[in-house]
Design an enzyme around this catalytic site. Structure first.
Site, PDB file in Angstrom:
ATOM      1  N   ASP A  88       7.230   0.888 -13.379  1.00 26.90           N
ATOM      2  CA  ASP A  88       6.494   1.242 -14.591  1.00 26.90           C
ATOM      3  C   ASP A  88       5.913   2.638 -14.419  1.00 26.90           C
ATOM      4  OD1 ASP A  88       4.328   0.914 -12.882  1.00 26.90           O
ATOM      5  OD2 ASP A  88       3.088  -0.061 -14.415  1.00 26.90           O
ATOM      6  N   CYS A  93      -8.031  10.835  -5.002  1.00 26.02           N
ATOM      7  CA  CYS A  93      -7.283  11.052  -3.760  1.00 26.02           C
ATOM      8  C   CYS A  93      -8.106  10.685  -2.530  1.00 26.02           C
ATOM      9  CB  CYS A  93      -6.817  12.503  -3.685  1.00 26.02           C
ATOM     10  SG  CYS A  93      -5.599  12.936  -4.970  1.00 26.02           S
ATOM     11  N   CYS A 153       0.918  12.105   1.510  1.00 30.44           N
ATOM     12  CA  CYS A 153       1.241  12.472   0.121  1.00 30.44           C
ATOM     13  C   CYS A 153       1.663  13.932   0.045  1.00 30.44           C
ATOM     14  CB  CYS A 153       0.031  12.222  -0.772  1.00 30.44           C
ATOM     15  SG  CYS A 153       0.305  12.686  -2.503  1.00 30.44           S
ATOM     16  N   GLU A 172       3.052  -9.401 -19.405  1.00 33.97           N
ATOM     17  CA  GLU A 172       3.824  -8.165 -19.360  1.00 33.97           C
ATOM     18  C   GLU A 172       4.084  -7.624 -20.768  1.00 33.97           C
ATOM     19  OE1 GLU A 172       4.531  -6.260 -16.919  1.00 33.97           O
ATOM     20  OE2 GLU A 172       3.721  -7.590 -15.386  1.00 33.97           O
ATOM     21  N   CYS A 227      -7.445   7.157  -1.591  1.00 33.62           N
ATOM     22  CA  CYS A 227      -6.041   6.752  -1.511  1.00 33.62           C
ATOM     23  C   CYS A 227      -5.646   6.413  -0.078  1.00 33.62           C
ATOM     24  CB  CYS A 227      -5.154   7.873  -2.039  1.00 33.62           C
ATOM     25  SG  CYS A 227      -3.392   7.468  -2.006  1.00 33.62           S
ATOM     26  N   CYS A 264      -4.316   6.398  -8.100  1.00 37.54           N
ATOM     27  CA  CYS A 264      -3.409   7.511  -8.398  1.00 37.54           C
ATOM     28  C   CYS A 264      -3.202   7.622  -9.906  1.00 37.54           C
ATOM     29  CB  CYS A 264      -2.079   7.292  -7.673  1.00 37.54           C
ATOM     30  SG  CYS A 264      -1.024   8.751  -7.594  1.00 37.54           S
ATOM     31  N   TYR A 300      12.587  -3.467 -17.323  1.00 36.85           N
ATOM     32  CA  TYR A 300      11.298  -3.519 -16.629  1.00 36.85           C
ATOM     33  C   TYR A 300      10.704  -4.930 -16.672  1.00 36.85           C
ATOM     34  CZ  TYR A 300       6.400  -3.662 -15.793  1.00 36.85           C
ATOM     35  OH  TYR A 300       5.181  -4.065 -15.322  1.00 36.85           O
TER      36      TYR A 300
END
Length: 293
Positions: A133, A195, A204, A32, A198, A188, A115
């Protein structure tokens, strides 16, 4: 929206080493920290080499700081490497070398913000947390709010919205955190969203609205890298990482043509603990520079 995203993740998740069954909580935290503003393609080999060399907090805590900075190489501003070593030392001193599974104690560690603590709880310990995030923010901005991109600064309302979508049980919540993040990273995306691929295209709101432009475009600023202090600091650090010993001031002066900017950047690197300035024994001699021991 959650079930299609989780099913998509089960089929399309990347095989990353910090997701492997044998991962350690410390390895997840290292990933991370490395992934902050650095793409996965650069982090993966660096993470593997890092973990092979310093597999646990005690190993990194005992390492020479100069070696840590050299191993960090070009993963981004090296102050993060120093903070990671400070974190390792705190884990050894406060928690016997084991990363705590408690949010408050994680947040008390050097370099661990909201985070990172949430991500470690989810990805290392399988606990419910709100992992928000840039990728998750973008997914929720489009699917739920119908906006091309989230606001430049995270808001309280945005955090509440994200929390509402986190499943109640730990295991599913941890999967959702990884799945929503992966969807933002692979499908995305910010500039060229896929798209057609997706799993939640049908629900959406951004797609339904005709994919309108970014409402916050006027507030976003992108800074070119060339000529910035970041570039100067990077050149100085690259020179010192490759040097076998202290580097004379004349060699450092040669990395950048603007003496005032170079001096400002050197002072900042010294103040951050990334560079040591060794003053000359005589007024007739110039100082030298090196990485910390």
């Amino acid at each position: 929206m959650r079930d299609p995203v989780l099913a998509w993740f089960d089929a399309h998740a990347r095989d990353l080493p910090w997701r492997a069954p044998g991962r350690t909580p410390w390895g997840v935290l290292v990933s991370e920290v490395m992934l902050q503003q650095t793409p996965v393609v650069r982090v993966e080999p660096a993470w593997c080499a890092w973990m092979a060399r310093w597999p646990g907090p005690a190993d990194l805590a005992a390492a020479p700081t100069g070696d840590v900075l050299r191993a960090w190489d070009r993963l981004g501003y090296p102050r993060r490497a120093l903070r990671l070593q400070e974190c390792a030392r705190a884990v050894v001193e406060r928690h016997g070398g084991r990363l705590p599974a408690d949010e408050a104690r994680l947040l008390a560690l050097p370099g661990v913000g909201a985070y990172t603590a949430a991500a470690v709880l989810a990805f290392a310990f399988g606990r419910r947390s709100v992992v928000l995030d840039t990728n998750v923010r973008r997914v929720l901005a489009r699917t739920v709010a119908g906006e091309a991109l989230p606001a430049p600064t995270q808001t309280v309302a945005e955090t509440r919205l994200a929390a509402a979508y986190v499943p109640d049980d730990d295991a599913t919540a941890a999967r959702w955190a990884a799945a929503s993040m992966e969807l933002g990273a692979l499908v995305c995306t910010a500039r060229s969203p896929r798209c057609d691929a997706c799993p939640v295209r049908d629900v959406c709101r951004w797609v339904a609205a005709g994919r309108p432009g970014d409402l916050h475009a006027h507030r976003r600023r992108t800074q070119a890298f060339t000529g910035t202090d970041r570039q100067v600091r990077g050149r100085v650090m690259a020179l010192l990482r490759e040097a076998l010993g202290p580097v004379p001031a004349s060699a450092v002066d040669a990395v950048w043509p603007d003496p005032a900017q170079l001096a400002r950047c050197l002072d900042a690197l010294v103040a951050d603990g990334l560079v040591v300035r060794v003053e000359a024994a005589s007024v007739d001699d110039a100082p030298t520079y090196r990485l910390p021991h």
